[in-house]
Design a protein around this motif. Structure first.
Motif, PDB file in Angstrom:
ATOM      1  N   ALA A  28       0.809  -1.217   0.000  1.00 45.31           N
ATOM      2  CA  ALA A  28       0.000   0.000   0.000  1.00 45.31           C
ATOM      3  C   ALA A  28       0.841   1.265   0.000  1.00 45.31           C
ATOM      4  N   MET A  29       2.145   1.158   0.275  1.00 44.40           N
ATOM      5  CA  MET A  29       3.009   2.335   0.303  1.00 44.40           C
ATOM      6  C   MET A  29       3.525   2.709  -1.071  1.00 44.40           C
ATOM      7  N   ASN A  30       3.232   1.925  -2.126  1.00 46.47           N
ATOM      8  CA  ASN A  30       3.604   2.229  -3.507  1.00 46.47           C
ATOM      9  C   ASN A  30       5.114   2.386  -3.674  1.00 46.47           C
ATOM     10  N   GLY A  31       5.869   1.486  -3.075  1.00 47.22           N
ATOM     11  CA  GLY A  31       7.313   1.477  -3.287  1.00 47.22           C
ATOM     12  C   GLY A  31       8.090   2.392  -2.376  1.00 47.22           C
ATOM     13  N   LYS A  32       7.453   3.162  -1.488  1.00 51.61           N
ATOM     14  CA  LYS A  32       8.172   4.045  -0.583  1.00 51.61           C
ATOM     15  C   LYS A  32       8.687   3.264   0.621  1.00 51.61           C
ATOM     16  N   VAL A  33       9.719   3.788   1.254  1.00 53.82           N
ATOM     17  CA  VAL A  33      10.249   3.174   2.472  1.00 53.82           C
ATOM     18  C   VAL A  33       9.462   3.745   3.649  1.00 53.82           C
ATOM     19  N   PRO A  34       8.584   2.965   4.306  1.00 57.54           N
ATOM     20  CA  PRO A  34       7.698   3.526   5.326  1.00 57.54           C
ATOM     21  C   PRO A  34       8.347   3.523   6.692  1.00 57.54           C
ATOM     22  N   GLY A  35       7.877   4.434   7.541  1.00 54.62           N
ATOM     23  CA  GLY A  35       8.224   4.402   8.942  1.00 54.62           C
ATOM     24  C   GLY A  35       7.221   3.569   9.720  1.00 54.62           C
ATOM     25  N   PRO A  36       7.435   3.390  11.029  1.00 48.89           N
ATOM     26  CA  PRO A  36       6.488   2.577  11.827  1.00 48.89           C
ATOM     27  C   PRO A  36       5.068   3.125  11.798  1.00 48.89           C
ATOM     28  N   GLY A  37       4.926   4.448  11.945  1.00 44.75           N
ATOM     29  CA  GLY A  37       3.586   5.021  11.926  1.00 44.75           C
ATOM     30  C   GLY A  37       2.906   4.885  10.575  1.00 44.75           C
ATOM     31  N   GLU A  38       3.649   5.112   9.510  1.00 47.44           N
ATOM     32  CA  GLU A  38       3.074   4.969   8.180  1.00 47.44           C
ATOM     33  C   GLU A  38       2.718   3.519   7.885  1.00 47.44           C
ATOM     34  N   LEU A  39       3.566   2.598   8.360  1.00 49.71           N
ATOM     35  CA  LEU A  39       3.284   1.174   8.154  1.00 49.71           C
ATOM     36  C   LEU A  39       2.017   0.755   8.888  1.00 49.71           C
ATOM     37  N   PHE A  40       1.835   1.261  10.114  1.00 49.70           N
ATOM     38  CA  PHE A  40       0.629   0.920  10.878  1.00 49.70           C
ATOM     39  C   PHE A  40      -0.618   1.476  10.205  1.00 49.70           C
ATOM     40  N   ARG A  41      -0.552   2.747   9.777  1.00 49.68           N
ATOM     41  CA  ARG A  41      -1.728   3.344   9.134  1.00 49.68           C
ATOM     42  C   ARG A  41      -2.059   2.657   7.810  1.00 49.68           C
ATOM     43  N   ALA A  42      -1.015   2.255   7.087  1.00 51.69           N
ATOM     44  CA  ALA A  42      -1.270   1.557   5.832  1.00 51.69           C
ATOM     45  C   ALA A  42      -1.885   0.182   6.079  1.00 51.69           C
ATOM     46  N   GLY A  43      -1.450  -0.505   7.143  1.00 54.81           N
ATOM     47  CA  GLY A  43      -2.032  -1.810   7.459  1.00 54.81           C
ATOM     48  C   GLY A  43      -3.469  -1.714   7.921  1.00 54.81           C
ATOM     49  N   VAL A  44      -3.787  -0.656   8.672  1.00 53.86           N
ATOM     50  CA  VAL A  44      -5.156  -0.477   9.146  1.00 53.86           C
ATOM     51  C   VAL A  44      -6.100  -0.196   7.988  1.00 53.86           C
ATOM     52  N   ARG A  45      -5.596   0.453   6.956  1.00 46.54           N
ATOM     53  CA  ARG A  45      -6.454   0.785   5.818  1.00 46.54           C
ATOM     54  C   ARG A  45      -6.685  -0.385   4.871  1.00 46.54           C
ATOM     55  N   THR A  46      -6.009  -1.508   5.061  1.00 49.78           N
ATOM     56  CA  THR A  46      -6.190  -2.642   4.159  1.00 49.78           C
ATOM     57  C   THR A  46      -7.549  -3.300   4.405  1.00 49.78           C
ATOM     58  N   ARG A  47      -8.053  -3.922   3.387  1.00 44.33           N
ATOM     59  CA  ARG A  47      -9.355  -4.576   3.487  1.00 44.33           C
ATOM     60  C   ARG A  47      -9.292  -5.801   4.393  1.00 44.33           C
ATOM     61  N   ALA A  48      -8.154  -6.507   4.373  1.00 40.86           N
ATOM     62  CA  ALA A  48      -8.020  -7.710   5.207  1.00 40.86           C
ATOM     63  C   ALA A  48      -8.125  -7.363   6.685  1.00 40.86           C
ATOM     64  N   PHE A  49      -7.488  -6.283   7.094  1.00 38.59           N
ATOM     65  CA  PHE A  49      -7.568  -5.888   8.498  1.00 38.59           C
ATOM     66  C   PHE A  49      -8.987  -5.459   8.864  1.00 38.59           C
ATOM     67  N   LYS A  50      -9.660  -4.732   7.998  1.00 43.12           N
ATOM     68  CA  LYS A  50     -11.005  -4.264   8.303  1.00 43.12           C
ATOM     69  C   LYS A  50     -11.983  -5.422   8.477  1.00 43.12           C
TER      70      LYS A  50
END
Length: 350
Positions: A59-81
């Motif tokens: 979900a980060m589209n190739g960017k190197v994410p930080g912990p906060g960005e990784l958490f927010r991206a995981g929460v926005r996934t359909r599998a987590f929801k």
């Protein structure tokens, strides 16, 4: 001589013309072509590999994410929801059963019974962490199928299977099945990914077999379908939902927490096993008589003092009037003799 010098000059001019052309080609190739993907450049890997490693990275589209960005991206996934929705649904169901006063149905008693088996709940949560760490969906499916495959035949044919187990050498050590399930669940979290792929389904089968024994023995052989079905569904909720919520965040960071949880599970299994072999204290006080009230005194039974052992053995005679019938149906009047302290001798002349 002149011809030779002219030829050397032409070669020099050709080298000068080719040199900037080669330099320009390298620059164009470096700017126009994408960098090669490899172990040192995970951000430029293909989307398919990123999605297989972690949906949050994809979900980060190739960017190197930080912990906060990784958490927010995981929460926005359909599998987590979807997994979080099932988690809230299960918690709300259990809370409603415990808070609202009502007569419990068999299906409510089923999933509440599963939650009451604390050691197996811990084992299922350990396997749920293994589900969250699984790299492929086939590994998740193998754990779930191994669990259901061990539970289903046991509940459908519990009486003959349990009778056969009791006749085997396993019947004498059947009480160890739950600690073994907890131990295998913790050991699975310590194994590397290649070995965990095969150990996790084995641990799932042992946990399912242990749960089926608890359900069958609590059912007393009646075979209540609602009770057994809701108990298995509650176990699947504990086994699958936390792991599915964890999968969008899986990565190398999960290795150390998983091993810490595995260590706790193995220690708990050892403690439970040792407690099963510790004998009861022989100096424990005897249990009170259930026919007596809490203070140990009954009002309908007169409290009589015990007789002298010499009187019971016939070495001494009973006091006068002790063995006679009481006058007018009342209590016998003891002989006070001449003891003034006991009221004797008052009616006698000095």
């Amino acid at each position: 001589m002149i011809t030779r010098l002219a030829a050397q000059g032409q070669v020099t001019d050709m080298k000068k013309q080719k040199q900037p052309h080669r330099k320009t080609g390298r620059n164009t190739a470096g700017k126009g072509r994408p960098a090669k993907s490899g172990p040192g450049n995970p951000a430029s890997s293909s989307p398919a590999l990123s999605a297989e490693a972690s949906p949050a990275l994809a979900a980060m589209n190739g960017k190197v994410p930080g912990p906060g960005e990784l958490f927010r991206a995981g929460v926005r996934t359909r599998a987590f929801k979807v997994a979080f929705l099932f988690f809230l649904l299960g918690v709300a169901t259990v809370a409603a059963s415990l808070v609202i006063p009502h007569e419990f149905a068999f299906f409510e008693l089923g999933y509440l019974f599963t939650l009451s088996i604390y050691d197996l709940v811990l084992a299922m949560l350990g396997l749920s962490v293994a589900i969250g760490m699984a790299g492929r969906r086939s590994e998740v499916l193998s754990i779930a199928l191994a669990f259901v495959g061990a539970v289903t035949p046991m509940l459908l044919f519990f009486d003959p299977i349990f009778h056969t187990i009791l006749q085997s050498p396993l019947g004498h050590e059947l009480f160890l099945i739950a600690p073994v399930a907890v131990m295998l669940s913790g050991l699975t979290l310590w194994l590397p990914a290649g070995m965990r792929r095969f150990a996790a389904p084995l641990a799932g089968a042992v946990v399912g077999f242990s749960l089926s024994l608890f359900i069958g023995l609590d059912d007393f052989g009646i075979g209540i379908k609602e009770f057994a079905s809701s108990a298995v569904l509650g176990a699947l909720w504990i086994l699958m939902v936390p792991g599915l919520m964890l999968r969008p965040f899986r990565g190398a960071w999960l290795t150390i927490p998983a091993r810490i949880i595995g260590s706790w599970l193995m220690v708990i299994a050892v403690i439970v096993t040792v407690s099963l072999y510790v004998p009861f204290s022989p100096d424990a006080p005897p249990l009170p008589d259930p026919n007596l009230p809490e203070d140990g005194i009954t009002l309908d039974v007169p409290a009589l003092l015990p007789l002298d052992p010499a009187i019971e053995e016939g070495l001494m005679d009973l006091p006068a009037g002790f063995d006679g019938a009481p006058p007018d149906g009342g209590e016998p009047v003891p002989d006070m003799d001449d003891n003034p302290l006991l009221g004797g001798g008052r009616n006698r002349a000095p």
